[in-house]
Design a protein around this motif. Sequence first.
Motif, short mmCIF file in Angstrom:
data_model
loop_
_atom_site.label_atom_id
_atom_site.label_comp_id
_atom_site.label_asym_id
_atom_site.label_seq_id
_atom_site.Cartn_x
_atom_site.Cartn_y
_atom_site.Cartn_z
N LYS A 16 27.72 11.83 61.39
CA LYS A 16 28.61 11.64 60.04
C LYS A 16 29.14 12.99 59.50
N TRP A 20 32.78 14.36 59.11
CA TRP A 20 33.22 14.78 57.99
C TRP A 20 33.90 16.12 57.91
N ASP A 95 25.19 10.16 43.48
CA ASP A 95 26.58 9.39 43.50
C ASP A 95 26.78 9.05 45.25
N LYS A 96 26.51 7.81 45.42
CA LYS A 96 26.50 7.30 46.87
C LYS A 96 28.22 7.26 47.58
N GLN A 97 29.02 7.58 46.53
CA GLN A 97 30.55 7.42 47.05
C GLN A 97 31.05 9.07 47.00
N SER A 98 30.20 9.88 46.69
CA SER A 98 30.52 11.46 46.53
C SER A 98 31.28 11.97 47.92
N TRP A 99 32.24 12.77 47.83
CA TRP A 99 32.83 13.29 49.29
C TRP A 99 31.71 14.25 49.79
N LYS A 101 28.50 13.68 50.22
CA LYS A 101 27.47 12.68 50.71
C LYS A 101 26.91 13.14 52.14
#
Length: 416
Positions: A16, A20, A95-99, A101
């Motif tokens: 992942k 990214w 923040d689980k939605q952070s860019w 992550k």
Amino acid sequence: MDKSKGTAVHDKKYEKFMTWLHENNFPESKLALANFTNTGRGMMATSDIEAGEVIVSVPRKFLITNDSLTKIYGSKHALGPHQLLALHLVLVSRDKQSWWKPYMDLLPIHFNTMPVKYAKVLVGHLPTALKEQVLQQKENIEQDYLNCIKYLNTRNETMTREEYEWAWLCVNTRCIHMTIMDGTAKGGSIALAPMLDFLNHTSEAKIESGFNVRNQCFEIKTLTPYNKGEQVYINYGPHDNLAILKEYGFVLSQNSYNFVLLDKEVWDLYSEVESKRGYEIKKQILEGAGYAGDYSIKADEISFRLMAALRLLALPGTTEPGFDRRVMDWHDVVMGQTDLISTDNERKALIMLQDICKKVSAQAKNEIEILSRITETHPEAEFHPFALYFLRQIWNESNDIIEQTLVYLSDKLSRL
């Protein structure tokens, strides 16, 4: 430098992370995360790398810097760069939605091989100088935590000490030091740089690094060639294993920068030999000449500072006639105008060092013996096995240096 081949890492978090990077136009490199027998995770060459090649190039938008965080948190706060970067990691990790992550998911889970995280039973067996530095590091983390809590109170937020300690150590072990990117950048020069911070250290690596204004990337160029499958390294600087252990939580198997610091032993000897008045006079002489402290020995070198202190101590008492004349002779040696004060003075200084080394060697051997049985004597203690392994290595290295110095001193004294 270890030339063993690595085994490529294949797990979902790393895949992942690489996706990214690719989706966000991170420059391609000849590096891949891999497991190595002696160093754990590091970066492996996926094809041959020539000397002079850029091995990793991190675009500005991937750099977490004091400048970039000022755009998020503003500048009306009293937090230093390290404090702010650590605080940011804590908030982003929630923040689980952070860019960020995919990067956050690859950061270390713990730092249990670092002395600041050692169990008390191991802390008690750290070399004196290292123990003092570790306690200071612990105080620094606590003070930085309290400063960040003050800032969070203004936002009606909070965090635990454990969260902040983890983030502080992430920054401490992974940050890079870089020149200011442009004339408008403010604050400190430390930054977190994804991909680059997976590269391990060796003192043998030769690199060039810096921010490339033309392509707006922080680049590392290797001056050392690598074959496909080998681990690719960077160089954190000329650090001995005590410094590396304190700051990064590991040691090198071979480190030419290792030394043994003898400040405590030298000052203790001054206290034993001199009267209180004599101690103060000679200490003032050392301070005035810039030779107070930093008394070290290496495997093949006795520091000039150490010998200067012992030569001064070997001079007859401060109340005896002719002391001022002898101090002038001492200054001549310090200034390099002559090699010896006298053969008798040199012999006394070397014998003093020999006695110090014998005491320190006995201490090192005692520590090695205690640490070899610590799992038996303290079965309830919990610590990372590498923490114990590294600590034993530190004492073994110190004893090796001392033993080599004793052989040298014996030979030198026999020829005086």
